[in-house]
Motif scaffolding. Structure first.
Motif, PDB file in Angstrom:
ATOM      1  N   GLU A   1       0.845  -1.189   0.000  1.00 31.23           N
ATOM      2  CA  GLU A   1       0.000   0.000   0.000  1.00 31.23           C
ATOM      3  C   GLU A   1       0.882   1.241   0.000  1.00 31.23           C
ATOM      4  O   GLU A   1       1.994   1.227   0.546  1.00 31.23           O
ATOM      5  CB  GLU A   1      -0.918   0.043   1.229  1.00 31.23           C
ATOM      6  CG  GLU A   1      -1.987  -1.027   1.265  1.00 31.23           C
ATOM      7  CD  GLU A   1      -2.851  -0.950   2.517  1.00 31.23           C
ATOM      8  OE1 GLU A   1      -3.903  -1.608   2.554  1.00 31.23           O
ATOM      9  OE2 GLU A   1      -2.459  -0.230   3.466  1.00 31.23           O
TER      10      GLU A   1
ATOM     11  N   TYR B   1      -4.689   9.488   2.561  1.00 31.94           N
ATOM     12  CA  TYR B   1      -5.365   8.449   1.788  1.00 31.94           C
ATOM     13  C   TYR B   1      -4.455   7.231   1.648  1.00 31.94           C
ATOM     14  O   TYR B   1      -3.222   7.348   1.623  1.00 31.94           O
ATOM     15  CB  TYR B   1      -5.758   8.956   0.406  1.00 31.94           C
ATOM     16  CG  TYR B   1      -6.758  10.092   0.438  1.00 31.94           C
ATOM     17  CD1 TYR B   1      -8.121   9.848   0.552  1.00 31.94           C
ATOM     18  CD2 TYR B   1      -6.330  11.425   0.379  1.00 31.94           C
ATOM     19  CE1 TYR B   1      -9.041  10.890   0.594  1.00 31.94           C
ATOM     20  CE2 TYR B   1      -7.245  12.473   0.415  1.00 31.94           C
ATOM     21  CZ  TYR B   1      -8.597  12.190   0.529  1.00 31.94           C
ATOM     22  OH  TYR B   1      -9.495  13.227   0.574  1.00 31.94           O
TER      23      TYR B   1
ATOM     24  N   TYR C   1      -3.684   3.849  -0.784  1.00 32.55           N
ATOM     25  CA  TYR C   1      -3.870   3.316  -2.125  1.00 32.55           C
ATOM     26  C   TYR C   1      -3.342   1.889  -2.167  1.00 32.55           C
ATOM     27  O   TYR C   1      -2.159   1.638  -1.863  1.00 32.55           O
ATOM     28  CB  TYR C   1      -3.133   4.183  -3.150  1.00 32.55           C
ATOM     29  CG  TYR C   1      -3.511   5.656  -3.068  1.00 32.55           C
ATOM     30  CD1 TYR C   1      -4.666   6.131  -3.670  1.00 32.55           C
ATOM     31  CD2 TYR C   1      -2.719   6.555  -2.355  1.00 32.55           C
ATOM     32  CE1 TYR C   1      -5.027   7.474  -3.588  1.00 32.55           C
ATOM     33  CE2 TYR C   1      -3.062   7.896  -2.254  1.00 32.55           C
ATOM     34  CZ  TYR C   1      -4.218   8.352  -2.874  1.00 32.55           C
ATOM     35  OH  TYR C   1      -4.575   9.662  -2.772  1.00 32.55           O
TER      36      TYR C   1
ATOM     37  N   PHE D   1      -0.045   1.127  -8.492  1.00 28.69           N
ATOM     38  CA  PHE D   1      -0.992   1.821  -7.628  1.00 28.69           C
ATOM     39  C   PHE D   1      -1.721   2.875  -8.452  1.00 28.69           C
ATOM     40  O   PHE D   1      -1.082   3.690  -9.134  1.00 28.69           O
ATOM     41  CB  PHE D   1      -0.275   2.522  -6.468  1.00 28.69           C
ATOM     42  CG  PHE D   1       0.566   1.602  -5.617  1.00 28.69           C
ATOM     43  CD1 PHE D   1       0.086   1.087  -4.436  1.00 28.69           C
ATOM     44  CD2 PHE D   1       1.854   1.242  -6.018  1.00 28.69           C
ATOM     45  CE1 PHE D   1       0.846   0.251  -3.651  1.00 28.69           C
ATOM     46  CE2 PHE D   1       2.632   0.402  -5.251  1.00 28.69           C
ATOM     47  CZ  PHE D   1       2.126  -0.100  -4.062  1.00 28.69           C
TER      48      PHE D   1
ATOM     49  N   LEU E   1      -3.356   6.255  -8.689  1.00 26.76           N
ATOM     50  CA  LEU E   1      -3.219   7.493  -7.915  1.00 26.76           C
ATOM     51  C   LEU E   1      -4.033   8.612  -8.561  1.00 26.76           C
ATOM     52  O   LEU E   1      -4.264   8.594  -9.773  1.00 26.76           O
ATOM     53  CB  LEU E   1      -1.748   7.907  -7.825  1.00 26.76           C
ATOM     54  CG  LEU E   1      -0.776   6.894  -7.208  1.00 26.76           C
ATOM     55  CD1 LEU E   1       0.656   7.422  -7.293  1.00 26.76           C
ATOM     56  CD2 LEU E   1      -1.148   6.583  -5.770  1.00 26.76           C
TER      57      LEU E   1
END
Length: 583
Positions: free
Chosen positions: A381, A387, A389, A413, A415
């Motif tokens: 992650e 936040y 992701y 990821f 974004l």
């Protein structure tokens, strides 16, 4: 006559010992034997010591059920029979109720050992009963009227468990967050320390996941006992359960993690968790399934950190230096300790025509041992700007890392397009041990490796492509049926391809996308070349053809853009690595 002789002889021997050793010596020996195990400080009879090991008074519509667990210890070197005394529970209103023994209660106690005895009574009535004492009565029925003698009276007001809603008030049974403890009712040397508390979600339900460090300071292998863990808010109790099943025993000196999950309601903060043990009582003279009665007794209360998220964990994030081993929790076994995990590159990639961008983290697994080791399996992650992701693991076809080699895989990821960060917290996640809940095994502050555009030396880890020379020409073709011309392009390019790091990657790990476009950005044609595997770009001079044009006229002053591309579940991610122009 013979029995009287034995008693008289014993009396003479004891008198001789008293005269020889002195009264003080005998008293000292008695004190020593009685204190051989100070967990059982109350003497019932002779060498038998007892301790109330749990007491339940559970009230319901039909009445009150009182269950008692008694630990009985024999401090002598001989087997001793359990006395035929009648145990009773005394209530605050003065009443006393006979406790019936469990059908599986032992009848004797081995030398220097203990047994556990269970008792229960069911009392009809609508009032909650508050036990004050457990009393052992010697009932002599050989005389009339019968004679009752109190042999032992143990106060128990502070030991009673009144059910799941009970709050533990004994200061010795209340543990602070991070404090190491043992479970007092169990004959076990295992210690437990609350390490981390985090919030996960399961089907939109928030779940508090508690990590406990279990250690075995003893000299024998021990099984982890079964116990319950429930969460308590200001008004409600939430049932918890063991989330992992992998750890069942601990060798001497060993330490492992176990995990408990407590589903809660939304926006609920837990104040504490209660550790309870499950007890059973077997009804005498019954063989049906209902003969076994199970119940729980609360043992300890652990105070939880404010906000229900512990401030510190065994994997506290720290600034990271690229291409150095990440610090991974050594107790978690998701990654073999002989495999070093490092980040070799982290950059943002664009997704053409999409409203998001892609972060790519390239991780290297280095096998420092002399034998093949499994490729670590963990999730990842990125956390930034408040936040989180989730990452997707890419191109993982190898199952083993060969000794003395490095193997690189990618994590992608999704974004936000306009909220890129220069630094993220990278988390490595064990998503199997306590699945579906996630366990962080490593954290680091990783900065984006935003490389500058170099039109002569292209970097697409682990490859470096040096462009020595290039030339673009066009090819014209005529359609005889329509008498129209079509135009394609030919690129003559002289390159040197090499690896900047001696690592292994999967075929199609990354590729080089070549795009022809006009100076105003209109795409003319493109082609894709592998950097690894078959049909890869090679060193030296080679010809590359662009055959996907739909042109009916020649275009001059074209621009050649080169992208590193990586296939992700969210689509093709690309990063501009060179932009070549020639009039």
């Amino acid at each position: 006559m013979q029995n009287h002789f034995k008693k008289a002889l014993s009396a003479v021997i004891i008198s001789s010992l008293v005269c020889t050793l002195g009264t003080s010596t005998l008293l000292a020996d008695e004190r020593d034997s009685a204190s051989m195990d100070n967990r059982y400080p109350t003497t019932l009879e002779g060498p038998l010591q007892v301790k109330i090991n749990g007491l339940l008074s559970e009230h319901s519509i039909s009445g009150t059920r009182i269950g008692v667990k008694v630990k009985m210890y024999n401090v002598s070197n001989d087997t001793v029979r359990v006395p035929d005394y009648e145990p009773r529970v005394a209530i605050g209103n003065g009443a006393k109720y006979v406790l019936k023994g469990s059908a599986d209660n032992g009848v004797s106690v081995p030398p220097m050992s203990s047994i556990e005895l269970g008792y229960m009574t069911q009392i009809d009535g609508g009032d909650e009963l508050k036990p004050t004492d457990i009393v052992w009565i010697d009932v002599n029925k050989d005389v009339y009227p019968k004679v009752e003698t109190t042999m032992l009276d143990v106060p128990v007001s502070n030991l009673v468990w009144y059910g799941d809603q009970t709050l533990i008030s004994d200061p010795n049974a209340i543990k602070a967050w991070g404090e190491t403890f043992t479970i007092p009712s169990l004959d076990s040397s295992l210690t437990y320390t609350p390490i981390h508390l985090d919030t996960n979600f399961k089907d939109q339900t928030p779940v508090k996941v508690l990590k406990l460090l279990v250690q075995n300071p003893g000299i024998t292998t021990e099984s982890i006992p079964s116990f319950s863990l429930d969460g308590k808010s200001a008004t409600l109790t939430y049932k918890g359960y063991r989330a992992d099943q992998a750890v069942t025993t601990l060798d001497p000196g060993d330490k492992k993690y176990i995990y408990y999950a407590v589903p809660t309601d939304l926006d609920i903060q837990l104040n504490s968790v209660t550790i309870s043990t499950s007890e059973t009582y077997k009804v005498p003279n019954r063989t049906d399934a209902s003969a076994n009665i199970s119940y729980k007794i609360g043992r300890l209360s652990i105070q939880l950190p404010e906000g229900n998220a512990s401030d510190k964990d065994t994997t506290e994030p720290a600034p990271y230096i690229m291409n150095t081993p990440l610090r991974i929790d050594p107790i978690n076994n998701s990654v073999n300790p002989d495999i070093a995990v490092s980040v070799v590159d982290m950059q943002t990639y664009e997704n053409e025509g999409m409203g998001y961008q892609t972060g790519i983290v390239k991780m290297k697994f280095s096998n420092k041992s002399d034998k093949p080791l499994p490729v670590p399996q963990f999730a990842a992650e990125l956390v930034g700007g408040g936040y989180t992701y989730a990452g997707s693991r890419l191109n993982n076809t190898a199952t083993l890392v060969v000794p003395g080699t490095d193997y690189v895989i990618n994590y992608s990821f999704v974004l936000p397009m306009n909220d890129a960060k220069n630094q993220y917290t990278l988390k490595l996640i064990d998503d199997k041990t306590a699945a579906p809940y996630k366990i962080t095994i490593s954290q680091a502050y990783v900065a984006m490796n935003n490389t500058t555009l170099d039109n002569q030396q292209l970097l697409a880890y682990p490859y470096q492509v040096t462009i020595k020379d290039w030339a673009l020409s066009n090819l014209a073709g005529m359609n005889q049926a329509t008498q129209t011309y079509s135009y394609n392009y030919k690129l003559r390019i002289n390159t040197e391809l090499k690896s900047t790091d001696t690592v292994m990657v999967d075929a199609n790990y990354n590729k080089l996308l070549m795009v022809l476009e006009t100076r105003d950005g209109r795409k003319i044609a493109s082609t894709l070349k592998n950097l690894s595997g078959e049909s890869r770009l090679t060193s030296g001079e080679q010809l590359i053809y662009f055959n996907d044009t739909q042109l009916d006229q020649l275009e001059n002053k074209l621009r050649l853009k080169l992208y590193e591309t990586i296939d992700t579940p969210a689509g093709l991610a690309r990063r501009l690595v060179a932009q070549l122009e020639r009039d």
